[in-house]
Design a protein around this motif. Structure first.
Motif, mmCIF file in Angstrom:
data_model
loop_
_atom_site.group_PDB
_atom_site.id
_atom_site.type_symbol
_atom_site.label_atom_id
_atom_site.label_comp_id
_atom_site.label_asym_id
_atom_site.label_seq_id
_atom_site.Cartn_x
_atom_site.Cartn_y
_atom_site.Cartn_z
ATOM 1 N N ALA A 135 -91.101 -1.548 -16.828
ATOM 2 C CA ALA A 135 -90.887 -0.343 -16.019
ATOM 3 C C ALA A 135 -89.994 -0.614 -14.815
ATOM 4 C CB ALA A 135 -92.227 0.218 -15.562
ATOM 5 N N LYS A 136 -89.613 -1.860 -14.614
ATOM 6 C CA LYS A 136 -88.788 -2.209 -13.445
ATOM 7 C C LYS A 136 -87.319 -1.849 -13.669
ATOM 8 C CE LYS A 136 -91.583 -6.016 -11.635
ATOM 9 N NZ LYS A 136 -91.577 -7.427 -11.225
ATOM 10 N N SER A 137 -86.587 -1.795 -12.567
ATOM 11 C CA SER A 137 -85.147 -1.563 -12.641
ATOM 12 C C SER A 137 -84.421 -2.908 -12.552
ATOM 13 C CB SER A 137 -84.690 -0.660 -11.490
ATOM 14 O OG SER A 137 -84.602 -1.398 -10.280
ATOM 15 N N PRO A 138 -83.176 -2.964 -13.044
ATOM 16 C CA PRO A 138 -82.406 -4.217 -12.984
ATOM 17 C C PRO A 138 -81.683 -4.378 -11.650
ATOM 18 C CG PRO A 138 -81.163 -2.603 -14.210
ATOM 19 C CD PRO A 138 -82.462 -1.930 -13.815
ATOM 20 N N ILE A 139 -82.375 -4.090 -10.547
ATOM 21 C CA ILE A 139 -81.745 -4.131 -9.226
ATOM 22 C C ILE A 139 -81.214 -5.519 -8.895
ATOM 23 C CG2 ILE A 139 -83.944 -4.590 -8.053
ATOM 24 C CD1 ILE A 139 -81.083 -2.358 -6.723
ATOM 25 N N ALA A 140 -81.849 -6.572 -9.444
ATOM 26 C CA ALA A 140 -81.392 -7.937 -9.155
ATOM 27 C C ALA A 140 -79.966 -8.167 -9.636
ATOM 28 C CB ALA A 140 -82.336 -8.957 -9.782
ATOM 29 N N LEU A 141 -79.560 -7.487 -10.713
ATOM 30 C CA LEU A 141 -78.182 -7.628 -11.207
ATOM 31 C C LEU A 141 -77.191 -7.077 -10.191
ATOM 32 C CD1 LEU A 141 -78.460 -6.579 -14.970
ATOM 33 C CD2 LEU A 141 -78.819 -8.821 -13.938
ATOM 34 N N LEU A 142 -77.528 -5.930 -9.600
ATOM 35 C CA LEU A 142 -76.645 -5.338 -8.594
ATOM 36 C C LEU A 142 -76.576 -6.222 -7.356
ATOM 37 C CD1 LEU A 142 -77.813 -1.606 -8.811
ATOM 38 C CD2 LEU A 142 -75.840 -2.657 -9.925
ATOM 39 N N GLU A 143 -77.724 -6.750 -6.952
ATOM 40 C CA GLU A 143 -77.750 -7.610 -5.764
ATOM 41 C C GLU A 143 -76.905 -8.858 -5.984
ATOM 42 O OE1 GLU A 143 -82.306 -6.375 -4.415
ATOM 43 O OE2 GLU A 143 -81.903 -8.320 -5.332
ATOM 44 N N ALA A 144 -77.035 -9.468 -7.158
ATOM 45 C CA ALA A 144 -76.248 -10.669 -7.445
ATOM 46 C C ALA A 144 -74.761 -10.355 -7.428
ATOM 47 C CB ALA A 144 -76.665 -11.246 -8.802
ATOM 48 N N ALA A 145 -74.392 -9.235 -8.028
ATOM 49 C CA ALA A 145 -72.974 -8.861 -8.066
ATOM 50 C C ALA A 145 -72.405 -8.665 -6.666
ATOM 51 C CB ALA A 145 -72.792 -7.583 -8.881
ATOM 52 N N MET A 146 -73.218 -8.108 -5.759
ATOM 53 C CA MET A 146 -72.743 -7.838 -4.406
ATOM 54 C C MET A 146 -72.429 -9.115 -3.634
ATOM 55 S SD MET A 146 -72.459 -4.621 -4.163
ATOM 56 C CE MET A 146 -72.089 -4.542 -2.415
ATOM 57 N N VAL A 147 -73.064 -10.230 -3.999
ATOM 58 C CA VAL A 147 -72.826 -11.482 -3.271
ATOM 59 C C VAL A 147 -71.990 -12.466 -4.086
ATOM 60 C CG1 VAL A 147 -74.951 -11.208 -1.939
ATOM 61 C CG2 VAL A 147 -74.991 -12.565 -4.045
ATOM 62 N N GLY A 148 -71.498 -12.027 -5.261
ATOM 63 C CA GLY A 148 -70.665 -12.902 -6.078
ATOM 64 C C GLY A 148 -71.439 -13.974 -6.804
ATOM 65 N N ALA A 149 -72.739 -13.761 -7.007
ATOM 66 C CA ALA A 149 -73.564 -14.721 -7.744
ATOM 67 C C ALA A 149 -73.639 -14.313 -9.215
ATOM 68 C CB ALA A 149 -74.965 -14.794 -7.148
#
Length: 205
Positions: free
Chosen positions: A138-152
């Motif tokens: 039920a979670k969202s893939p927010i970690a993918l967006l966060e990683a993209a924002m910092v170039g990880a």
């Protein structure tokens, strides 16, 4: 409490949630309520001009609720440490005992919300394991967006980072379903020999 939440939903004109999975569950449980899915988003201005760090860091970033999710890494970290002794293995936020016992995992403590982007930026490769449970699906893939924002570069379980990422149109290539996958994908990224090598983090995102 759960009862208070349910009573609030029963009198609401509109109920919002962040994923289609949660939306479907709410519609089933409350068929007479209007439910809208508003996916998690990130405010780019909060992720600008973040401090840089030296060296190459790979690890997790999350809270204590991930204590079971991270267990797959207790045999993955030693293999990465053996193959790439110059890479720093990190646990940002929560450091589970089985990783602390390894003796070489760097713990970056939890921070206030305003400092969270800088904490995420401490990682070059972000490991995002999630067990296949109803709660995690039920979670969202927010970690993918966060990683993209910092170039990880994120490596994640297929639990959420496969179907939910696809639903949102996120291009994502590094999915680990087994312990061997976690080791092999980490190895491939740490061995990257493209333009600028891995020092240019965005060259492999």
């Amino acid at each position: 409490s759960l009862g208070d939440i349910e009573r609030s939903i029963e009198v609401a004109d509109l109920v919002t949630t962040t994923t289609e999975v949660l939306g479907a569950r709410l519609r089933q449980r409350f068929p007479d309520r209007t439910v809208a899915v508003l996916p998690n988003r990130i405010l780019p201005s909060e992720w600008d001009n973040l401090p840089k760090h030296e060296g190459l860091r790979i690890g997790t970033c999350g809270g204590e609720s991930h204590v079971k999710d991270y267990e797959v890494l207790k045999d993955v970290y030693p293999e990465i440490h053996r193959r790439f002794p110059d890479a720093t293995l990190v646990a940002a936020g929560y450091l589970p005992p089985y990783l602390a016992d390894l003796g070489y995992v760097v713990h970056l403590p939890s921070v206030a919300t305003a400092q969270y982007p800088a904490l995420v930026a401490e990682l070059d490769i972000r490991l995002c394991p999630l067990l296949d449970t109803g709660f995690n699906r039920a979670k969202s893939p927010i970690a993918l967006l966060e990683a993209a924002m910092v170039g990880a570069v994120p490596i994640g379980s297929p639990t959420v980072y496969g179907p939910e990422a696809t639903r949102l149109g996120l291009i994502y290539r590094h999915t680990a379903a087994t312990q061997r996958d976690w080791i092999d994908l980490s190895d491939n990224l740490l061995s990257f020999d493209g333009p600028g090598k891995f020092g240019d983090r965005k060259s492999v995102v």
